[in-house]
Design an enzyme around this catalytic site. Structure first.
Site, short mmCIF file in Angstrom:
data_model
loop_
_atom_site.label_atom_id
_atom_site.label_comp_id
_atom_site.label_asym_id
_atom_site.label_seq_id
_atom_site.Cartn_x
_atom_site.Cartn_y
_atom_site.Cartn_z
N LEU A 54 54.30 -15.00 32.08
CA LEU A 54 54.46 -13.60 31.67
C LEU A 54 53.44 -12.66 32.33
O LEU A 54 53.56 -11.44 32.20
CB LEU A 54 54.39 -13.47 30.15
CG LEU A 54 55.59 -14.06 29.41
CD1 LEU A 54 55.28 -14.26 27.94
CD2 LEU A 54 56.82 -13.20 29.60
N GLU A 66 58.71 -18.02 23.78
CA GLU A 66 57.63 -19.00 23.66
C GLU A 66 58.05 -20.19 22.81
O GLU A 66 57.57 -21.30 23.02
CB GLU A 66 56.37 -18.35 23.10
CG GLU A 66 55.78 -17.28 24.00
CD GLU A 66 55.26 -17.80 25.34
OE1 GLU A 66 55.30 -19.02 25.61
OE2 GLU A 66 54.82 -16.97 26.13
N GLY A 71 50.16 -16.86 31.67
CA GLY A 71 51.02 -17.77 32.41
C GLY A 71 52.14 -17.02 33.09
O GLY A 71 51.93 -16.00 33.74
#
Length: 179
Positions: free
Chosen positions: A14, A90, A12
C-alpha cells in the site's frame, strides 16, 4: 458513518499509491485526479517494529521489535469507507492498531542514513498476527514495485515514473494469487 477522516501508516504494497487507489477505489468511476487530491502521502518512520516478508507471498508483515524501525508512508484523508476497504484487503492475517509515527522531513538512503525525523503523528497500522509465518529477511519494496505490482493494480491509476504499469498480459492464476 462519520465525517471524520483517518490516517494510516503503510509499510508494504500500500506504500505504492497505485495499489492504495486500486484497493480503496477499485470500482470507482470518479475522476482519477479528484481521487488523488483527497489523500496526502508522506514518508514516515515507525519505531519499535520490524518488517519481514510473509512466507509464500508478495507482501510483508510487521511485528513489535524494540530494536528495529520501519520506513513507510503516512497517508491522510482516509474515510470510513476507505478503512472498510483496507480492513477487507488486509484480512484476518492482520490487526489494525493505533501507533505513533514520525513524518520524515528528509528521506535518507535505503538503510535510513540521512533520515531527518519531523512531527510525531498518530495513525492506524496493520500488524501481522503470526510472526512464525514471516521469513527471516526484509521485504523489498523495489522488487515488489518492479516485478509484482502490475498484478495488484488497476491500470488507469497510473502515476508519474510508473511506465512499468503499462497494460501487460497477466495469467488468470496470477490475478487470483493477487486478490
Amino acid at each position: 458513518m462519520s465525517d471524520r477522516t483517518h490516517a494510516a501508516f503503510f509499510y508494504g504494497t500500500l506504500m505504492a499509491p497505485e495499489v492504495f487507489f486500486t484497493v480503496c477505489y477499485r470500482f470507482s468511476t470518479d475522476n482519477v485526479s479528484l481521487l488523488k487530491s483527497l489523500h496526502d502521502f508522506k514518508p514516515a518512520i515507525l519505531h519499535g517494529y520490524c518488517r519481514r516478508r510473509v512466507q509464500f507471498a508478495d507482501y510483508p508483515g510487521i511485528t513489535p521489535d524494540p530494536d528495529h524501525e520501519v520506513r513507510g508512508m503516512y497517508v491522510t484523508g482516509l474515510t470510513d469507507a476507505n478503512m472498510h476497504h483496507l480492513d477487507t484487503f488486509e484480512g484476518s492475517e492482520y490487526d489494525r492498531k493505533t501507533v505513533k509515527v514520525r513524518v520524515l522531513s528528509k528521506v535518507g538512503d535505503d538503510k535510513g542514513r540521512g533520515n531527518v525525523e519531523g512531527e510525531e503523528v498518530e495513525c492506524e497500522v496493520y500488524v501481522f498476527k503470526n510472526p512464525n509465518h514471516l521469513e527471516d529477511r526484509e521485504w523489498d519494496f523495489e522488487e515488489f514495485r518492479t516485478q509484482k505490482m502490475k498484478k495488484w493494480t488497476r491500470e488507469d491509476y497510473g502515476f508519474d515514473n510508473t511506465d512499468h504499469l503499462a497494460p501487460q498480459a497477466v495469467e488468470d492464476n496470477e490475478k487470483t494469487a493477487a486478490v
